[in-house]
Design a protein around this motif. Structure first.
Motif, PDB file in Angstrom:
ATOM      1  N   VAL A  37       1.320   6.461  -6.911  1.00 45.82           N
ATOM      2  CA  VAL A  37       0.465   7.139  -7.542  1.00 45.82           C
ATOM      3  C   VAL A  37       0.165   8.307  -7.280  1.00 45.82           C
ATOM      4  O   VAL A  37      -0.310   9.115  -7.943  1.00 45.82           O
ATOM      5  CB  VAL A  37      -1.130   6.389  -7.145  1.00 45.82           C
ATOM      6  CG1 VAL A  37      -2.182   6.846  -7.814  1.00 45.82           C
ATOM      7  CG2 VAL A  37      -0.789   4.678  -8.099  1.00 45.82           C
ATOM      8  N   LEU A  38       0.214   8.768  -6.068  1.00 45.59           N
ATOM      9  CA  LEU A  38      -0.145   9.851  -5.214  1.00 45.59           C
ATOM     10  C   LEU A  38       1.568  11.472  -5.327  1.00 45.59           C
ATOM     11  O   LEU A  38       1.490  11.987  -5.191  1.00 45.59           O
ATOM     12  CB  LEU A  38      -0.313  10.052  -3.851  1.00 45.59           C
ATOM     13  CG  LEU A  38      -2.074   9.109  -4.130  1.00 45.59           C
ATOM     14  CD1 LEU A  38      -1.978   9.389  -2.455  1.00 45.59           C
ATOM     15  CD2 LEU A  38      -2.234  10.251  -4.576  1.00 45.59           C
ATOM     16  N   THR A  39       2.798  10.190  -5.591  1.00 44.43           N
ATOM     17  CA  THR A  39       3.830  11.234  -5.070  1.00 44.43           C
ATOM     18  C   THR A  39       3.965  12.171  -7.025  1.00 44.43           C
ATOM     19  O   THR A  39       3.877  13.875  -6.077  1.00 44.43           O
ATOM     20  CB  THR A  39       5.030  10.148  -5.375  1.00 44.43           C
ATOM     21  OG1 THR A  39       5.124   9.499  -3.582  1.00 44.43           O
ATOM     22  CG2 THR A  39       5.960  11.137  -5.069  1.00 44.43           C
ATOM     23  N   PRO A  40       3.820  11.200  -7.839  1.00 45.79           N
ATOM     24  CA  PRO A  40       3.575  12.419  -8.641  1.00 45.79           C
ATOM     25  C   PRO A  40       3.127  13.352  -8.921  1.00 45.79           C
ATOM     26  O   PRO A  40       2.542  14.475  -9.064  1.00 45.79           O
ATOM     27  CB  PRO A  40       3.817  11.103 -10.563  1.00 45.79           C
ATOM     28  CG  PRO A  40       4.130  10.089  -9.417  1.00 45.79           C
ATOM     29  CD  PRO A  40       3.718  10.185  -7.839  1.00 45.79           C
ATOM     30  N   ALA A  41       1.076  12.652  -8.660  1.00 44.43           N
ATOM     31  CA  ALA A  41       0.396  14.011  -8.514  1.00 44.43           C
ATOM     32  C   ALA A  41       0.187  15.037  -7.429  1.00 44.43           C
ATOM     33  O   ALA A  41       0.079  15.472  -7.980  1.00 44.43           O
ATOM     34  CB  ALA A  41      -1.105  12.396  -8.047  1.00 44.43           C
ATOM     35  N   VAL A  63       0.864  -0.752   0.009  1.00 43.59           N
ATOM     36  CA  VAL A  63       0.072   0.216  -0.255  1.00 43.59           C
ATOM     37  C   VAL A  63       1.079   1.158   0.034  1.00 43.59           C
ATOM     38  O   VAL A  63       0.159   1.946  -0.385  1.00 43.59           O
ATOM     39  CB  VAL A  63      -0.768  -0.065   1.106  1.00 43.59           C
ATOM     40  CG1 VAL A  63      -1.682   1.453   1.512  1.00 43.59           C
ATOM     41  CG2 VAL A  63      -2.218  -1.037   0.797  1.00 43.59           C
ATOM     42  N   THR A  64       1.944   1.198   0.982  1.00 43.99           N
ATOM     43  CA  THR A  64       2.528   2.783   0.697  1.00 43.99           C
ATOM     44  C   THR A  64       3.078   2.721  -0.371  1.00 43.99           C
ATOM     45  O   THR A  64       4.090   3.819  -1.436  1.00 43.99           O
ATOM     46  CB  THR A  64       3.691   2.240   1.892  1.00 43.99           C
ATOM     47  OG1 THR A  64       3.078   1.830   3.231  1.00 43.99           O
ATOM     48  CG2 THR A  64       5.219   3.003   2.151  1.00 43.99           C
ATOM     49  N   SER A  65       4.102   1.542  -1.035  1.00 41.75           N
ATOM     50  CA  SER A  65       4.247   1.645  -2.320  1.00 41.75           C
ATOM     51  C   SER A  65       3.257   2.173  -3.776  1.00 41.75           C
ATOM     52  O   SER A  65       3.685   3.097  -4.967  1.00 41.75           O
ATOM     53  CB  SER A  65       4.887   0.123  -3.251  1.00 41.75           C
ATOM     54  OG  SER A  65       5.730  -0.362  -2.436  1.00 41.75           O
ATOM     55  N   LEU A  66       2.223   1.818  -3.640  1.00 40.60           N
ATOM     56  CA  LEU A  66       0.962   1.886  -4.361  1.00 40.60           C
ATOM     57  C   LEU A  66       1.133   3.300  -3.904  1.00 40.60           C
ATOM     58  O   LEU A  66       0.577   3.964  -4.758  1.00 40.60           O
ATOM     59  CB  LEU A  66       0.187   1.753  -3.969  1.00 40.60           C
ATOM     60  CG  LEU A  66      -0.268  -0.417  -4.816  1.00 40.60           C
ATOM     61  CD1 LEU A  66      -1.979  -0.207  -4.337  1.00 40.60           C
ATOM     62  CD2 LEU A  66      -0.003   0.157  -6.186  1.00 40.60           C
ATOM     63  N   THR A  75      -5.073   8.702  -0.005  1.00 38.38           N
ATOM     64  CA  THR A  75      -4.243   7.599   0.854  1.00 38.38           C
ATOM     65  C   THR A  75      -5.077   6.541   1.268  1.00 38.38           C
ATOM     66  O   THR A  75      -4.659   5.595   0.823  1.00 38.38           O
ATOM     67  CB  THR A  75      -3.239   8.390   1.901  1.00 38.38           C
ATOM     68  OG1 THR A  75      -2.553   9.598   0.665  1.00 38.38           O
ATOM     69  CG2 THR A  75      -2.192   7.125   2.306  1.00 38.38           C
ATOM     70  N   ALA A  76      -6.154   7.059   1.997  1.00 33.32           N
ATOM     71  CA  ALA A  76      -7.387   6.112   2.114  1.00 33.32           C
ATOM     72  C   ALA A  76      -8.137   5.823   1.775  1.00 33.32           C
ATOM     73  O   ALA A  76      -8.306   4.625   1.428  1.00 33.32           O
ATOM     74  CB  ALA A  76      -8.079   7.309   3.852  1.00 33.32           C
ATOM     75  N   VAL A  77      -8.300   5.993   0.153  1.00 34.81           N
ATOM     76  CA  VAL A  77      -9.333   5.223  -0.972  1.00 34.81           C
ATOM     77  C   VAL A  77      -7.974   4.793  -1.088  1.00 34.81           C
ATOM     78  O   VAL A  77      -8.573   3.364  -1.779  1.00 34.81           O
ATOM     79  CB  VAL A  77      -9.416   6.188  -1.570  1.00 34.81           C
ATOM     80  CG1 VAL A  77      -9.628   6.007  -3.155  1.00 34.81           C
ATOM     81  CG2 VAL A  77     -10.841   7.985  -1.495  1.00 34.81           C
ATOM     82  N   ILE A  78      -6.906   4.578  -1.544  1.00 33.07           N
ATOM     83  CA  ILE A  78      -6.195   3.982  -2.203  1.00 33.07           C
ATOM     84  C   ILE A  78      -5.728   2.645  -1.255  1.00 33.07           C
ATOM     85  O   ILE A  78      -6.213   1.018  -1.631  1.00 33.07           O
ATOM     86  CB  ILE A  78      -4.550   3.914  -2.253  1.00 33.07           C
ATOM     87  CG1 ILE A  78      -4.421   5.149  -3.768  1.00 33.07           C
ATOM     88  CG2 ILE A  78      -3.621   3.172  -3.351  1.00 33.07           C
ATOM     89  CD1 ILE A  78      -4.027   6.009  -3.966  1.00 33.07           C
TER      90      ILE A  78
END
Length: 174
Positions: free
Chosen positions: A52-56, A45-48, A77-80
């Motif tokens: 996903v979120l770091t670039p966004a 989950v941390t990797s996902l 983060t919670a949704v992912i």
């Protein structure tokens, strides 16, 4: 002398073949197996979230959007996280961590429904993670005779070991 392991129900004396349980028999997964699976899932989950979120969040000002102490980044983060646990459990009855460790989620009913999975993975995890001290509720699994946590009770589920492959050992080597 008969040898048995957690998943065996019958032992052939001549060749020491450990038989798998029948389809109706399941060996419950204990606290430590479930903990290791959960820790692996936290890495996933941390990797996902990072992928996903770091670039966004880096190229937009989305991380600054918020309502009080809540931010859009925290919500995503919670949704992912909840999405990962919910979809993987419904589709495969396992998350990646559970696949690696060899455990899966079953329903006390015939089928694991979306309702069961959402109650278990969203509401159950939220209760466990809403306040740091509520994480201690996971210890119920360690001491309960049916190895069930609160989230398992809410959703009428239980976690079992997957059947292991048969292993034959010659008697003269023992």
């Amino acid at each position: 002398m008969a040898y048995e392991n957690e998943t065996s129900t019958q032992v052939n004396e001549e060749t020491k073949v450990f038989e798998e349980p029948s389809s109706e028999e399941h060996v419950l997964a204990g606290f430590w197996m479930r903990l290791w699976a959960y820790l692996i899932d936290l890495l996933v989950v941390t990797s996902l979230n990072g992928i996903v979120l770091t670039p966004a969040l880096a190229f937009t000002d989305l991380s600054e959007w918020g309502w009080g102490i809540y931010t859009l980044g925290g919500l995503l983060t919670a949704v992912i996280s909840f999405g990962y646990f919910t979809v993987m459990t419904k589709v495969y009855r396992q998350t990646i961590g559970k696949m690696i460790i060899g455990v899966k989620v079953l329903s006390e009913k015939k089928e694991l429904t979306w309702r069961d999975v959402i109650i278990r993975e969203v509401f159950g995890r939220y209760i466990h993670q809403s306040i740091f001290i509520t994480n201690i509720l996971y210890l119920i699994v360690a001491f309960h005779p049916l190895k069930k946590g609160l989230h398992d009770y809410f959703a009428d589920t239980f976690v079992v070991l997957e059947p292991r492959k048969k292993h034959a050992v010659k008697t003269e080597n023992i």
